[in-house]
Design a protein around this motif. Sequence first.
Motif, PDB file in Angstrom:
ATOM      1  N   PRO A  79     -12.527 -12.433   0.718  1.00 37.43           N
ATOM      2  CA  PRO A  79     -11.368 -13.322   0.892  1.00 37.43           C
ATOM      3  C   PRO A  79     -10.177 -12.534   1.408  1.00 37.43           C
ATOM      4  O   PRO A  79     -10.060 -11.324   1.174  1.00 37.43           O
ATOM      5  N   PRO A  80      -9.315 -13.187   2.127  1.00 37.29           N
ATOM      6  CA  PRO A  80      -8.126 -12.476   2.627  1.00 37.29           C
ATOM      7  C   PRO A  80      -7.287 -11.979   1.471  1.00 37.29           C
ATOM      8  O   PRO A  80      -7.267 -12.582   0.390  1.00 37.29           O
ATOM      9  N   PRO A  81      -6.628 -10.867   1.662  1.00 29.84           N
ATOM     10  CA  PRO A  81      -5.797 -10.343   0.566  1.00 29.84           C
ATOM     11  C   PRO A  81      -4.698 -11.335   0.219  1.00 29.84           C
ATOM     12  O   PRO A  81      -4.172 -12.038   1.079  1.00 29.84           O
ATOM     13  N   ALA A 105       7.067 -16.521 -11.652  1.00 31.58           N
ATOM     14  CA  ALA A 105       7.830 -15.442 -11.016  1.00 31.58           C
ATOM     15  C   ALA A 105       6.944 -14.720 -10.005  1.00 31.58           C
ATOM     16  O   ALA A 105       5.797 -14.374 -10.289  1.00 31.58           O
ATOM     17  N   VAL A 106       7.481 -14.478  -8.812  1.00 28.83           N
ATOM     18  CA  VAL A 106       6.713 -13.917  -7.703  1.00 28.83           C
ATOM     19  C   VAL A 106       7.019 -12.437  -7.528  1.00 28.83           C
ATOM     20  O   VAL A 106       8.140 -11.968  -7.805  1.00 28.83           O
ATOM     21  N   SER A 107       6.007 -11.723  -7.069  1.00 27.49           N
ATOM     22  CA  SER A 107       6.147 -10.331  -6.624  1.00 27.49           C
ATOM     23  C   SER A 107       5.350 -10.183  -5.340  1.00 27.49           C
ATOM     24  O   SER A 107       4.333 -10.868  -5.145  1.00 27.49           O
ATOM     25  N   PRO A 108       5.790  -9.319  -4.430  1.00 26.58           N
ATOM     26  CA  PRO A 108       4.969  -9.078  -3.232  1.00 26.58           C
ATOM     27  C   PRO A 108       3.617  -8.493  -3.629  1.00 26.58           C
ATOM     28  O   PRO A 108       3.523  -7.670  -4.544  1.00 26.58           O
ATOM     29  N   ALA A 109       2.567  -8.945  -2.948  1.00 28.21           N
ATOM     30  CA  ALA A 109       1.231  -8.421  -3.239  1.00 28.21           C
ATOM     31  C   ALA A 109       1.160  -6.955  -2.832  1.00 28.21           C
ATOM     32  O   ALA A 109       1.730  -6.554  -1.818  1.00 28.21           O
ATOM     33  N   PRO A 110       0.468  -6.133  -3.624  1.00 23.93           N
ATOM     34  CA  PRO A 110       0.335  -4.720  -3.241  1.00 23.93           C
ATOM     35  C   PRO A 110      -0.483  -4.585  -1.963  1.00 23.93           C
ATOM     36  O   PRO A 110      -1.328  -5.443  -1.655  1.00 23.93           O
ATOM     37  N   PRO A 111      -0.285  -3.545  -1.196  1.00 22.53           N
ATOM     38  CA  PRO A 111      -1.063  -3.368   0.034  1.00 22.53           C
ATOM     39  C   PRO A 111      -2.537  -3.191  -0.296  1.00 22.53           C
ATOM     40  O   PRO A 111      -2.885  -2.653  -1.352  1.00 22.53           O
ATOM     41  N   PRO A 112      -3.439  -3.661   0.584  1.00 19.14           N
ATOM     42  CA  PRO A 112      -4.874  -3.519   0.315  1.00 19.14           C
ATOM     43  C   PRO A 112      -5.276  -2.057   0.267  1.00 19.14           C
ATOM     44  O   PRO A 112      -4.709  -1.210   0.965  1.00 19.14           O
ATOM     45  N   ALA A 113      -6.262  -1.781  -0.579  1.00 18.09           N
ATOM     46  CA  ALA A 113      -6.755  -0.405  -0.702  1.00 18.09           C
ATOM     47  C   ALA A 113      -7.460  -0.003   0.580  1.00 18.09           C
ATOM     48  O   ALA A 113      -8.133  -0.829   1.225  1.00 18.09           O
ATOM     49  N   PRO A 114      -7.334   1.240   1.012  1.00 18.56           N
ATOM     50  CA  PRO A 114      -8.032   1.669   2.230  1.00 18.56           C
ATOM     51  C   PRO A 114      -9.536   1.598   2.064  1.00 18.56           C
ATOM     52  O   PRO A 114     -10.066   1.840   0.974  1.00 18.56           O
TER      53      PRO A 114
END
Length: 320
Positions: free
Chosen positions: A99-101, A289-298
Amino acid sequence: MSGGFSRPAWRLLILAVFALFALSGCSLLWGPQQAPIVEATVMPVEPASAPVAASAPEPVETEAAEPEQSKKPKKPVVKPHKVEPPPPVVTAPPPPPPPPPPLIVLRTIERKEAHALLDSEVQKPDGKVVGRAVDLIADAGGKPREMVVNLQGFLGVGDRKVNFPWSAFRFTPAAKTAPITLNAAAIPANAAKTAAAGVQLPLIDATVERSNGAKVGRVIDVLIDANAQPQAVVLDVNGMVSTERRTIAANWSALRFVTKDKELHPLIDLSDAQINATPPYASDKPIRAVSPAPPPAPAPASAPAAAATSTAVSNARAAR
Protein backbone atom coordinates in the motif's frame (compact mmCIF):
# COMPACT_ATOMS: atom_id res chain seq x y z
CA MET A 1 37.89 -112.85 -103.39
CA SER A 2 40.57 -113.26 -100.97
CA GLY A 3 40.08 -112.37 -97.32
CA GLY A 4 36.84 -110.97 -95.73
CA PHE A 5 33.48 -112.42 -96.22
CA SER A 6 32.48 -114.44 -99.29
CA ARG A 7 29.83 -112.97 -101.45
CA PRO A 8 27.04 -115.35 -100.36
CA ALA A 9 27.86 -114.52 -96.76
CA TRP A 10 27.77 -110.85 -97.52
CA ARG A 11 24.37 -111.20 -98.99
CA LEU A 12 23.07 -113.11 -96.04
CA LEU A 13 24.28 -110.35 -93.77
CA ILE A 14 22.44 -107.76 -95.76
CA LEU A 15 19.26 -109.84 -95.69
CA ALA A 16 19.50 -110.25 -91.99
CA VAL A 17 19.76 -106.49 -91.52
CA PHE A 18 16.70 -105.89 -93.67
CA ALA A 19 14.79 -108.54 -91.75
CA LEU A 20 15.72 -106.85 -88.53
CA PHE A 21 14.41 -103.50 -89.77
CA ALA A 22 11.26 -105.18 -90.98
CA LEU A 23 10.58 -106.73 -87.63
CA SER A 24 11.16 -103.45 -85.86
CA GLY A 25 8.75 -101.74 -88.25
CA CYS A 26 6.08 -104.30 -87.50
CA SER A 27 6.39 -103.63 -83.80
CA LEU A 28 5.70 -99.99 -84.41
CA LEU A 29 2.61 -100.86 -86.46
CA TRP A 30 1.12 -103.49 -84.27
CA GLY A 31 1.52 -101.69 -80.95
CA PRO A 32 3.93 -102.01 -78.17
CA GLN A 33 5.21 -105.38 -77.45
CA GLN A 34 5.32 -106.73 -73.98
CA ALA A 35 8.66 -106.31 -72.56
CA PRO A 36 10.32 -109.51 -71.67
CA ILE A 37 10.05 -110.47 -68.06
CA VAL A 38 13.29 -110.08 -66.38
CA GLU A 39 13.79 -111.68 -63.07
CA ALA A 40 14.93 -109.08 -60.73
CA THR A 41 14.11 -107.70 -57.35
CA VAL A 42 10.80 -105.95 -57.71
CA MET A 43 10.48 -102.75 -55.68
CA PRO A 44 7.06 -102.11 -54.18
CA VAL A 45 5.19 -99.50 -56.13
CA GLU A 46 3.25 -96.96 -54.08
CA PRO A 47 -0.30 -96.40 -55.19
CA ALA A 48 -0.70 -93.37 -57.31
CA SER A 49 -2.04 -90.39 -55.44
CA ALA A 50 -4.54 -87.94 -56.67
CA PRO A 51 -3.20 -85.63 -59.29
CA VAL A 52 -1.80 -82.45 -57.77
CA ALA A 53 -2.70 -79.23 -59.42
CA ALA A 54 0.22 -77.71 -61.10
CA SER A 55 1.50 -74.65 -59.23
CA ALA A 56 2.95 -71.64 -60.80
CA PRO A 57 6.60 -72.06 -61.56
CA GLU A 58 8.74 -70.58 -58.85
CA PRO A 59 10.90 -67.73 -59.99
CA VAL A 60 14.39 -68.77 -60.57
CA GLU A 61 16.76 -66.86 -58.38
CA THR A 62 19.54 -65.66 -60.49
CA GLU A 63 21.66 -65.02 -57.45
CA ALA A 64 21.50 -68.67 -56.48
CA ALA A 65 24.40 -69.44 -58.68
CA GLU A 66 26.42 -66.57 -57.26
CA PRO A 67 28.43 -67.18 -54.19
CA GLU A 68 26.64 -66.08 -51.07
CA GLN A 69 28.09 -62.86 -49.80
CA SER A 70 28.65 -62.30 -46.13
CA LYS A 71 25.76 -60.31 -44.76
CA LYS A 72 26.54 -57.33 -42.53
CA PRO A 73 24.86 -57.50 -39.15
CA LYS A 74 21.95 -55.20 -39.00
CA LYS A 75 22.08 -52.54 -36.36
CA PRO A 76 19.27 -52.81 -33.90
CA VAL A 77 16.61 -50.24 -34.49
CA VAL A 78 16.38 -48.11 -31.41
CA LYS A 79 13.18 -46.29 -31.17
CA PRO A 80 13.64 -42.83 -29.71
CA HIS A 81 12.37 -42.60 -26.17
CA LYS A 82 9.56 -40.17 -25.91
CA VAL A 83 10.66 -37.47 -23.57
CA GLU A 84 7.76 -36.35 -21.52
CA PRO A 85 7.69 -32.62 -20.83
CA PRO A 86 8.35 -31.69 -17.21
CA PRO A 87 5.32 -30.89 -15.18
CA PRO A 88 4.42 -27.23 -15.29
CA VAL A 89 5.99 -25.24 -12.52
CA VAL A 90 3.29 -23.80 -10.36
CA THR A 91 4.44 -20.36 -9.39
CA ALA A 92 2.80 -18.48 -6.60
CA PRO A 93 0.98 -15.37 -7.72
CA PRO A 94 2.99 -12.24 -7.17
CA PRO A 95 2.28 -10.55 -3.89
CA PRO A 96 0.02 -7.55 -4.07
CA PRO A 97 1.84 -4.27 -4.31
CA PRO A 98 2.47 -2.67 -0.97
CA PRO A 99 0.00 0.00 0.00
CA PRO A 100 1.16 3.55 -0.55
CA PRO A 101 2.84 5.09 2.44
CA PRO A 102 0.44 7.01 4.67
CA LEU A 103 0.33 10.76 4.34
CA ILE A 104 -0.35 11.48 7.98
CA VAL A 105 -0.41 9.88 11.42
CA LEU A 106 -3.48 10.53 13.57
CA ARG A 107 -3.71 10.25 17.36
CA THR A 108 -7.07 10.20 19.10
CA ILE A 109 -7.39 12.21 22.30
CA GLU A 110 -10.53 11.80 24.37
CA ARG A 111 -12.28 14.90 25.56
CA LYS A 112 -11.90 13.91 29.20
CA GLU A 113 -8.13 13.69 28.74
CA ALA A 114 -7.48 17.21 27.41
CA HIS A 115 -9.23 20.59 27.63
CA ALA A 116 -9.02 23.70 25.52
CA LEU A 117 -7.07 26.52 27.16
CA LEU A 118 -8.47 29.60 25.47
CA ASP A 119 -11.37 31.22 27.35
CA SER A 120 -11.45 28.48 29.99
CA GLU A 121 -12.43 29.64 33.47
CA VAL A 122 -9.71 30.04 36.09
CA GLN A 123 -10.66 29.62 39.71
CA LYS A 124 -8.97 29.88 43.10
CA PRO A 125 -8.52 26.79 45.26
CA ASP A 126 -11.74 27.69 47.08
CA GLY A 127 -13.67 27.47 43.78
CA LYS A 128 -14.11 31.19 43.19
CA VAL A 129 -13.69 32.09 39.50
CA VAL A 130 -11.20 34.94 39.08
CA GLY A 131 -10.84 35.15 35.33
CA ARG A 132 -10.29 33.34 32.06
CA ALA A 133 -7.20 32.02 30.31
CA VAL A 134 -6.29 33.97 27.19
CA ASP A 135 -2.80 32.79 26.14
CA LEU A 136 0.09 30.41 26.66
CA ILE A 137 3.72 31.50 26.44
CA ALA A 138 6.31 28.88 25.41
CA ASP A 139 10.09 28.94 25.20
CA ALA A 140 12.39 27.85 22.37
CA GLY A 141 12.19 24.22 23.52
CA GLY A 142 8.40 24.19 23.28
CA LYS A 143 7.96 24.08 27.04
CA PRO A 144 5.13 26.20 28.54
CA ARG A 145 6.48 28.99 30.71
CA GLU A 146 3.50 31.25 31.51
CA MET A 147 -0.22 31.56 31.16
CA VAL A 148 -1.92 34.89 30.58
CA VAL A 149 -5.11 35.26 32.61
CA ASN A 150 -7.66 37.99 32.12
CA LEU A 151 -8.59 38.82 35.71
CA GLN A 152 -12.14 40.05 36.19
CA GLY A 153 -13.02 43.39 37.74
CA PHE A 154 -16.36 44.46 39.11
CA LEU A 155 -19.03 44.08 36.39
CA GLY A 156 -16.32 43.83 33.80
CA VAL A 157 -14.69 47.09 34.83
CA GLY A 158 -11.03 46.98 35.68
CA ASP A 159 -10.24 43.73 33.82
CA ARG A 160 -6.55 43.24 33.32
CA LYS A 161 -4.27 40.66 31.86
CA VAL A 162 -1.71 39.15 34.16
CA ASN A 163 1.06 36.67 33.37
CA PHE A 164 1.36 33.84 35.89
CA PRO A 165 4.05 31.14 35.90
CA TRP A 166 2.90 27.89 34.43
CA SER A 167 3.72 25.99 37.60
CA ALA A 168 1.06 27.94 39.51
CA PHE A 169 -1.80 26.21 37.66
CA ARG A 170 -3.52 22.88 38.07
CA PHE A 171 -5.61 21.39 35.27
CA THR A 172 -8.70 19.18 35.58
CA PRO A 173 -9.94 18.49 32.03
CA ALA A 174 -12.94 16.38 33.09
CA ALA A 175 -14.19 18.81 35.77
CA LYS A 176 -17.70 20.18 35.38
CA THR A 177 -16.60 23.40 37.04
CA ALA A 178 -13.61 25.56 36.09
CA PRO A 179 -10.97 23.28 34.52
CA ILE A 180 -8.04 25.51 35.62
CA THR A 181 -7.15 26.29 39.22
CA LEU A 182 -4.73 29.09 40.15
CA ASN A 183 -2.75 28.66 43.33
CA ALA A 184 -1.33 32.11 44.04
CA ALA A 185 0.61 30.81 47.03
CA ALA A 186 2.68 28.62 44.69
CA ILE A 187 4.00 31.57 42.71
CA PRO A 188 7.75 31.86 43.34
CA ALA A 189 9.23 35.23 44.39
CA ASN A 190 11.57 35.38 41.38
CA ALA A 191 8.82 34.59 38.85
CA ALA A 192 9.26 37.90 37.02
CA LYS A 193 13.00 37.36 36.54
CA THR A 194 12.44 33.79 35.35
CA ALA A 195 9.81 34.91 32.84
CA ALA A 196 12.10 37.54 31.38
CA ALA A 197 14.92 35.07 30.74
CA GLY A 198 15.22 33.81 27.13
CA VAL A 199 13.12 34.32 24.02
CA GLN A 200 9.48 33.34 24.42
CA LEU A 201 6.44 33.16 22.20
CA PRO A 202 2.76 33.95 22.92
CA LEU A 203 1.14 31.05 21.12
CA ILE A 204 -2.46 32.20 20.53
CA ASP A 205 -2.76 33.86 17.09
CA ALA A 206 0.80 32.82 16.19
CA THR A 207 1.33 31.86 12.55
CA VAL A 208 2.61 28.32 11.96
CA GLU A 209 4.80 27.89 8.90
CA ARG A 210 6.58 25.17 6.98
CA SER A 211 10.35 24.93 6.82
CA ASN A 212 10.33 26.77 3.49
CA GLY A 213 8.39 29.70 4.98
CA ALA A 214 4.99 28.77 3.49
CA LYS A 215 2.07 29.44 5.79
CA VAL A 216 0.21 26.47 7.27
CA GLY A 217 -2.30 28.10 9.59
CA ARG A 218 -2.95 30.21 12.67
CA VAL A 219 -3.04 28.90 16.26
CA ILE A 220 -6.49 29.46 17.76
CA ASP A 221 -6.25 27.18 20.82
CA VAL A 222 -4.07 24.80 22.83
CA LEU A 223 -5.25 21.52 24.39
CA ILE A 224 -3.85 20.76 27.88
CA ASP A 225 -3.99 17.43 29.75
CA ALA A 226 -4.25 16.73 33.49
CA ASN A 227 -0.46 16.82 33.87
CA ALA A 228 -0.32 20.41 32.61
CA GLN A 229 1.29 19.22 29.36
CA PRO A 230 0.17 20.61 25.96
CA GLN A 231 -1.09 17.77 23.76
CA ALA A 232 -2.15 19.59 20.57
CA VAL A 233 -2.75 22.95 18.97
CA VAL A 234 -5.84 23.87 17.03
CA LEU A 235 -4.99 25.49 13.69
CA ASP A 236 -7.21 27.63 11.54
CA VAL A 237 -6.26 26.63 7.99
CA ASN A 238 -8.85 28.86 6.34
CA GLY A 239 -7.61 30.03 2.96
CA MET A 240 -4.67 27.61 2.99
CA VAL A 241 -6.21 24.80 0.96
CA SER A 242 -9.84 25.79 0.45
CA THR A 243 -12.21 28.73 0.72
CA GLU A 244 -14.20 27.09 3.54
CA ARG A 245 -13.40 27.80 7.16
CA ARG A 246 -11.65 24.74 8.48
CA THR A 247 -9.79 23.91 11.66
CA ILE A 248 -7.58 20.91 12.43
CA ALA A 249 -5.72 19.67 15.52
CA ALA A 250 -1.95 19.09 15.24
CA ASN A 251 0.14 17.18 17.75
CA TRP A 252 2.23 19.37 20.01
CA SER A 253 5.18 17.04 19.40
CA ALA A 254 4.98 17.84 15.67
CA LEU A 255 5.76 21.50 16.32
CA ARG A 256 9.26 22.91 16.20
CA PHE A 257 10.34 26.31 17.45
CA VAL A 258 13.10 28.22 15.67
CA THR A 259 14.53 31.65 16.31
CA LYS A 260 14.51 34.15 13.46
CA ASP A 261 15.42 37.81 13.94
CA LYS A 262 15.37 37.28 17.72
CA GLU A 263 11.81 35.98 17.58
CA LEU A 264 10.39 32.48 17.96
CA HIS A 265 8.51 30.95 15.05
CA PRO A 266 6.51 27.70 15.29
CA LEU A 267 7.04 25.32 12.38
CA ILE A 268 5.25 22.18 11.25
CA ASP A 269 5.85 20.28 8.00
CA LEU A 270 2.30 19.65 6.80
CA SER A 271 1.70 19.78 3.05
CA ASP A 272 -1.59 20.81 1.49
CA ALA A 273 -2.40 17.16 0.76
CA GLN A 274 -1.75 16.22 4.39
CA ILE A 275 -3.93 19.06 5.64
CA ASN A 276 -6.74 17.93 3.32
CA ALA A 277 -6.39 14.37 4.65
CA THR A 278 -6.74 15.52 8.28
CA PRO A 279 -10.25 15.28 9.76
CA PRO A 280 -11.65 18.62 10.95
CA TYR A 281 -11.54 19.59 14.58
CA ALA A 282 -14.89 19.74 16.42
CA SER A 283 -15.39 20.71 20.05
CA ASP A 284 -18.03 18.01 20.61
CA LYS A 285 -16.11 15.08 19.07
CA PRO A 286 -12.96 13.16 19.96
CA ILE A 287 -9.80 15.00 19.05
CA ARG A 288 -7.87 13.60 16.06
CA ALA A 289 -4.43 15.19 16.27
CA VAL A 290 -2.29 14.96 13.12
CA SER A 291 1.44 14.53 12.61
CA PRO A 292 3.32 14.29 9.31
CA ALA A 293 3.98 10.67 8.38
CA PRO A 294 7.61 9.62 8.81
CA PRO A 295 9.57 9.12 5.59
CA PRO A 296 9.49 5.55 4.21
CA ALA A 297 12.35 3.30 5.21
CA PRO A 298 14.96 2.79 2.47
CA ALA A 299 14.60 -0.44 0.50
CA PRO A 300 17.08 -3.14 1.54
CA ALA A 301 20.03 -3.51 -0.80
CA SER A 302 19.93 -6.51 -3.12
CA ALA A 303 22.32 -9.41 -2.52
CA PRO A 304 24.65 -8.65 -5.50
CA ALA A 305 24.83 -5.00 -4.55
CA ALA A 306 25.54 -5.87 -0.92
CA ALA A 307 28.24 -8.32 -1.99
CA ALA A 308 29.82 -5.71 -4.27
CA THR A 309 29.79 -3.18 -1.46
CA SER A 310 31.39 -5.69 0.92
CA THR A 311 34.06 -6.53 -1.67
CA ALA A 312 34.81 -2.86 -2.25
CA VAL A 313 35.17 -2.28 1.48
CA SER A 314 37.48 -5.29 1.81
CA ASN A 315 39.63 -4.08 -1.09
CA ALA A 316 39.85 -0.62 0.40
CA ARG A 317 40.98 -2.07 3.72
CA ALA A 318 43.55 -4.28 2.01
CA ALA A 319 44.91 -1.27 0.08
CA ARG A 320 45.55 0.51 3.38
